[in-house]
Design an enzyme around this catalytic site. Structure first.
Site, short mmCIF file in Angstrom:
data_model
loop_
_atom_site.label_atom_id
_atom_site.label_comp_id
_atom_site.label_asym_id
_atom_site.label_seq_id
_atom_site.Cartn_x
_atom_site.Cartn_y
_atom_site.Cartn_z
N CYS A 174 8.50 4.25 17.30
CA CYS A 174 7.61 5.44 16.69
C CYS A 174 6.50 3.56 16.76
CB CYS A 174 6.88 4.90 15.05
SG CYS A 174 5.38 5.24 14.32
N PHE A 317 -5.33 -1.03 -12.47
CA PHE A 317 -4.33 0.08 -11.25
C PHE A 317 -3.50 -1.35 -10.14
CE2 PHE A 317 -7.41 1.92 -11.59
CZ PHE A 317 -7.31 3.89 -11.64
N ASN A 322 0.22 -7.47 -7.05
CA ASN A 322 -0.23 -7.70 -5.23
C ASN A 322 -1.73 -8.77 -5.64
OD1 ASN A 322 -0.75 -8.13 -2.15
ND2 ASN A 322 -2.39 -6.76 -2.75
N ASP A 365 -2.66 4.60 -19.52
CA ASP A 365 -3.15 5.82 -18.93
C ASP A 365 -4.13 5.28 -19.10
OD1 ASP A 365 -3.81 8.63 -18.19
OD2 ASP A 365 -4.23 9.12 -20.33
N ASP A 385 -8.01 -1.01 -8.15
CA ASP A 385 -7.64 -0.70 -6.16
C ASP A 385 -7.08 0.71 -7.13
OD1 ASP A 385 -6.34 -0.83 -4.02
OD2 ASP A 385 -4.93 -2.20 -3.80
N CYS A 411 -9.26 3.35 -0.84
CA CYS A 411 -8.63 4.38 -0.07
C CYS A 411 -8.56 5.37 0.76
CB CYS A 411 -7.07 4.09 0.44
SG CYS A 411 -6.45 5.13 -1.45
#
Length: 455
Positions: A174, A317, A322, A365, A385, A411
């Site tokens: 790949c 999130f 990160n 939640d 994010d 995204c």
């Protein structure tokens, strides 16, 4: 009024007909756009400026979809795809397009979507940041390979899913996967086919971490001892951290062998070098697949958010930390909130490992109103994010807290544009917007937007 019989259009003839169309642009999903008899026609695999012979595959009232038959006049941006499995495997869909042209298209598509789908006016060129870019090939540090046991041939297929299908395309390498992981595919497939219980194997998750290559093999039944020995020998030969995962999600480390009585498996981790932070994660935890771009993205997010020593920052999130962990090096306090409990536990451990005591993680939640939570308090700045669905529900209460700055990492530019309208209607303006080229050779667009509160 007299009525006369009218023959209905023959749909089969309409769909089977071939015609020549001129492509004017790409949509944000990478499909070419052409016009035919007042309809927009979407055509995968073509580029702006090309003339192509196409065949309709779907007709709707206001649009149609067509498949490419042949290119009559090629764009200067058309190149030969690197991968022999291209257009069979469902992973990449823009390998036929020059990398620089891909980036230009994505940047334009991002800005256009935010302008059209949000309440923003035209985006000024001076607030469009230079795209974050990196290597065009061998950039992925993580992949999930699917398996399929053929009862007739008694062979196990290993590969990726075909586009819009459950069919598995067997692959030997790949070109977007890291070179060390790509080199594992062929010997791994051969090894798995030597197992007695190969019909009991599920997917294989490959990860390139800073502490080596990892493979997690999903199994539906307990493997016989001979298979365990075979797998362990393969892992030792290739210096591969190998783990088995059962249907309950329980992990067992096969190699390296754990000391007697030690049940703590070795976890993969990556470093954020600029911030001197280490993030460990487990199979199933979300981490960005492009390590180099992730580092640059974190750096830019911190630069745009500009955390100060006296500020409290909310990271919604947050995953395994990160953004939270490097932000904690600069802010007075960081609160990370995540909807997946396993990732919250890992984020807490990462804070301990990095000796950061000013970052706290909570499970919640994320579609609920969290503004009344006692641990939240006053927020000076916000980082988001979310997954592809976006953060529309969260923004209903977040915008009332009026953080001075909001960095939104996305995204999915469509949900980003929708969510932008909430912030713009709440007194914010777009101060910066930019492409994060996380997924070269695919249509997927990662983006970052800085919102500032109008004072």
């Amino acid at each position: 009024m007299a009525q006369f019989f009218q023959a209905k259009p023959n749909k089969s003839k309409q769909l089977s007909a071939k015609l020549s169309l001129s492509v004017t642009q790409l949509d944000h999903l990478g499909a070419g756009i052409a016009q035919h008899q007042g309809k927009i026609v979407f055509i995968p695999g073509v580029l702006p400026g090309e003339t192509a012979t196409v065949q309709f595959v779907e007709q709707k009232k206001s649009y149609a979809k067509a498949k490419l038959i042949s290119i009559e006049s090629a764009s200067v941006n058309r190149i030969k795809p690197h991968c022999p499995h291209y257009q069979q495997c469902g992973g990449c869909d823009l390998q036929h397009m020059d990398t620089n042209a891909q980036r230009e298209h994505k940047q334009t598509a991002l800005v256009d979507l935010i302008s059209k789908l949000s309440s923003a006016k035209a985006i000024d060129a001076d607030i469009v940041a230079d795209p974050i870019v990196g290597e065009a090939w061998h950039y992925r540090r993580r992949a999930r390979l699917a398996t399929l046991f053929d009862k007739n041939t008694q062979r196990l297929q290993l590969g990726f899913r075909a586009g819009n299908s459950n069919k598995i395309v067997s692959i030997q390498q790949c070109p977007v996967l890291s070179e060390s992981l790509s080199a594992l595919i062929t010997p791994l497939a051969a090894n798995l086919n030597q197992l007695k219980a190969k019909a009991s194997l599920g997917h294989v998750e490959l990860t390139q971490a800073d502490n080596g290559n990892f493979a997690v093999l999903r199994v539906t039944k307990v493997l016989p001892a001979s298979d365990i020995r075979w797998l362990t020998g393969f892992a030792e030969k290739h210096q591969l951290n190998l783990l088995l995962q059962d249907d309950a999600g329980q992990l067992t480390q096969l190699f390296p062998l754990l000391p007697a009585g030690d049940e703590a498996i070795a976890l993969p981790y990556y470093h954020l070098a600029q911030e001197a932070v280490r993030c460990s994660f487990t199979p199933g935890n979300f981490v960005q697949v492009n390590g180099a771009i992730n580092q640059a993205m974190v750096d830019q997010a911190i630069e745009w958010l500009d955390p100060q020593s006296g500020e409290r920052i909310l990271d919604l999130f947050c995953g395994v930390g990160n953004f939270s962990l490097p932000l904690a090096l600069k802010a007075a306090e960081v609160i990370g909130v995540e909807g997946v409990p396993e990732m919250v536990q890992q984020a807490k451990q990462n804070a301990i490992d990095n000796q950061l005591d000013n970052v706290t993680f909570y499970h919640a939640d994320l579609s609920a109103d969290l503004s009344t939570q006692t641990w939240l308090g006053k927020i000076d700045k916000l980082l988001l994010d979310p997954a592809r669905a976006g953060a529309f529900e969260s923004l209903q209460w977040l915008q009332k807290m009026q953080p001075k700055k909001v960095v939104y990492v996305s995204c999915n530019p469509a949900s980003l544009a929708r969510d932008s309208s909430v912030l713009l209607a709440s007194g914010y303006r777009i101060a910066q917007v930019g492409l994060v080229d996380m997924f070269p050779q695919t249509h997927h667009i990662e983006a970052m937007v800085l919102f500032e509160l109008n004072i």
